[in-house]
Design a protein around this motif. Sequence first.
Motif, PDB file in Angstrom:
ATOM      1  N   UNK A   5      -2.038   7.520   2.680  1.00 51.19           N
ATOM      2  CA  UNK A   5      -2.029   8.975   2.850  1.00 51.19           C
ATOM      3  C   UNK A   5      -1.545   9.640   1.571  1.00 51.19           C
ATOM      4  N   UNK A   6      -0.576   8.990   0.921  1.00 51.14           N
ATOM      5  CA  UNK A   6      -0.014   9.527  -0.315  1.00 51.14           C
ATOM      6  C   UNK A   6      -1.024   9.375  -1.450  1.00 51.14           C
ATOM      7  N   UNK A   7      -1.200  10.427  -2.211  1.00 53.75           N
ATOM      8  CA  UNK A   7      -2.062  10.379  -3.390  1.00 53.75           C
ATOM      9  C   UNK A   7      -1.186  10.302  -4.638  1.00 53.75           C
ATOM     10  N   UNK A   8      -1.494   9.358  -5.503  1.00 50.99           N
ATOM     11  CA  UNK A   8      -0.678   9.150  -6.693  1.00 50.99           C
ATOM     12  C   UNK A   8      -0.950  10.225  -7.721  1.00 50.99           C
ATOM     13  N   UNK A   9       0.106  10.899  -8.138  1.00 52.38           N
ATOM     14  CA  UNK A   9       0.019  11.964  -9.131  1.00 52.38           C
ATOM     15  C   UNK A   9       0.563  11.428 -10.452  1.00 52.38           C
ATOM     16  N   UNK A  10      -0.315  11.228 -11.415  1.00 51.00           N
ATOM     17  CA  UNK A  10       0.100  10.660 -12.702  1.00 51.00           C
ATOM     18  C   UNK A  10       1.152  11.516 -13.406  1.00 51.00           C
ATOM     19  N   UNK A  11       1.070  12.847 -13.236  1.00 51.09           N
ATOM     20  CA  UNK A  11       2.018  13.741 -13.904  1.00 51.09           C
ATOM     21  C   UNK A  11       3.442  13.521 -13.391  1.00 51.09           C
ATOM     22  N   UNK A  12       3.568  13.336 -12.079  1.00 52.47           N
ATOM     23  CA  UNK A  12       4.886  13.110 -11.489  1.00 52.47           C
ATOM     24  C   UNK A  12       5.243  11.626 -11.445  1.00 52.47           C
ATOM     25  N   UNK A  13       4.269  10.803 -11.785  1.00 53.80           N
ATOM     26  CA  UNK A  13       4.438   9.365 -11.625  1.00 53.80           C
ATOM     27  C   UNK A  13       5.536   8.757 -12.461  1.00 53.80           C
ATOM     28  N   UNK A  14       5.714   9.254 -13.690  1.00 61.15           N
ATOM     29  CA  UNK A  14       6.721   8.677 -14.577  1.00 61.15           C
ATOM     30  C   UNK A  14       8.119   8.798 -13.981  1.00 61.15           C
ATOM     31  N   UNK A  53       3.142  -1.250  -6.111  1.00 59.78           N
ATOM     32  CA  UNK A  53       2.489  -0.359  -5.150  1.00 59.78           C
ATOM     33  C   UNK A  53       0.982  -0.382  -5.440  1.00 59.78           C
ATOM     34  N   UNK A  54       0.162  -0.285  -4.384  1.00 52.66           N
ATOM     35  CA  UNK A  54      -1.259  -0.194  -4.671  1.00 52.66           C
ATOM     36  C   UNK A  54      -1.890   0.923  -3.849  1.00 52.66           C
ATOM     37  N   UNK A  55      -2.939   1.477  -4.422  1.00 47.20           N
ATOM     38  CA  UNK A  55      -3.606   2.635  -3.824  1.00 47.20           C
ATOM     39  C   UNK A  55      -4.648   2.117  -2.838  1.00 47.20           C
ATOM     40  N   UNK A  56      -4.259   2.079  -1.560  1.00 52.40           N
ATOM     41  CA  UNK A  56      -5.122   1.532  -0.515  1.00 52.40           C
ATOM     42  C   UNK A  56      -6.061   2.612   0.031  1.00 52.40           C
ATOM     43  N   UNK A  57      -7.119   2.168   0.679  1.00 45.21           N
ATOM     44  CA  UNK A  57      -8.078   3.116   1.259  1.00 45.21           C
ATOM     45  C   UNK A  57      -7.403   4.035   2.263  1.00 45.21           C
ATOM     46  N   UNK A  58      -6.422   3.520   2.985  1.00 46.62           N
ATOM     47  CA  UNK A  58      -5.760   4.317   4.023  1.00 46.62           C
ATOM     48  C   UNK A  58      -4.407   4.872   3.592  1.00 46.62           C
ATOM     49  N   UNK A  83       0.853  -1.182   0.000  1.00 44.84           N
ATOM     50  CA  UNK A  83       0.000   0.000   0.000  1.00 44.84           C
ATOM     51  C   UNK A  83       0.888   1.231   0.000  1.00 44.84           C
ATOM     52  N   UNK A  84       0.610   2.188  -0.865  1.00 39.84           N
ATOM     53  CA  UNK A  84       1.497   3.350  -1.015  1.00 39.84           C
ATOM     54  C   UNK A  84       1.796   3.976   0.344  1.00 39.84           C
ATOM     55  N   UNK A  85       3.075   3.931   0.769  1.00 38.25           N
ATOM     56  CA  UNK A  85       3.436   4.522   2.063  1.00 38.25           C
ATOM     57  C   UNK A  85       3.933   5.963   1.907  1.00 38.25           C
ATOM     58  N   UNK A  86       4.140   6.616   3.028  1.00 41.86           N
ATOM     59  CA  UNK A  86       4.609   8.008   3.007  1.00 41.86           C
ATOM     60  C   UNK A  86       6.106   8.084   2.704  1.00 41.86           C
ATOM     61  N   UNK A  87       6.519   9.285   2.253  1.00 43.49           N
ATOM     62  CA  UNK A  87       7.936   9.598   2.097  1.00 43.49           C
ATOM     63  C   UNK A  87       8.670   8.631   1.193  1.00 43.49           C
ATOM     64  N   UNK A  88       9.875   8.258   1.645  1.00 50.06           N
ATOM     65  CA  UNK A  88      10.721   7.381   0.827  1.00 50.06           C
ATOM     66  C   UNK A  88      10.680   5.927   1.301  1.00 50.06           C
TER      67      UNK A  88
END
Length: 249
Positions: free
Chosen positions: A114-123, A107-112, A83-88
């Motif tokens: 905190x980090x939101x996946x930004x497609x623009x910065x994702x690459x 990585x997976x986008x879990x309900x909890x 689940x996508x964790x914070x920071x590094x």
Amino acid sequence: MQRYFLKNDQFVDKTVRITESDAHHIQRVMRMSEGERIICCNENGQAALCEIEMISTDEIQGSIIEWLSEEKEMPVTVTIVSGLPKGDKLELIIQKGTELGATRFIPFIADRSIVKWDEKKGKKKLERWNKIAKEAAEQSHRTIVPAVDSPMTLKQLVAASDCTHKIVAYEEVAKQGESSNLHHVLSNLQPGDSLLVVIGPEGGLTEQEVAFLEEHQFIKCGFGPRILRAETAPLYVLSAISYQTELMG
């Protein structure tokens, strides 16, 4: 001995051609000279002992002395789903997980999360994650570089999970004293099997997420009596898998 992962088309007959960041590393960081030896791995997991023959501004050519017989990979393939964790923290999971033998990271986008996946910065993030995996594979003398996928939703993950064994780490069953499921799964692993491990973000997985995974044949597992951090749990389970499949025999 320094190790580099190359594309298959960089191997031609008995020669190798090294370019870009790997060539820069050999010249500028390692300050190697003609006549020195390195190990080059192809995309098929094969490793060759090579001797540097020519160094130019942007390319290095080497000759293959011999193909090596190496057994560096675990007998089972392991996919770590975090689940996508914070920071590094994900960078740590990828680096140390590669050293411990993981084959793939999702990585997976879990309900909890905190980090939101930004497609623009994702690459750029994905490029960095794959670079970390490559460097860790070189350092730990792997013969393959683990793949790092773009983040998925839980539904996408389930659709893509075709492993022979699937487990989900769930702290609530650990609190209840569940201690046999992980042992049962690991003791039944056979060479060539594949295992997918889902681990939640800092806040853990919700009951709904775990129930959804159970509906799709995931087994709930406790990882011992102590509650592990999101970045510790993958390393714990990889160590347990390595012990079971590589040291018990």
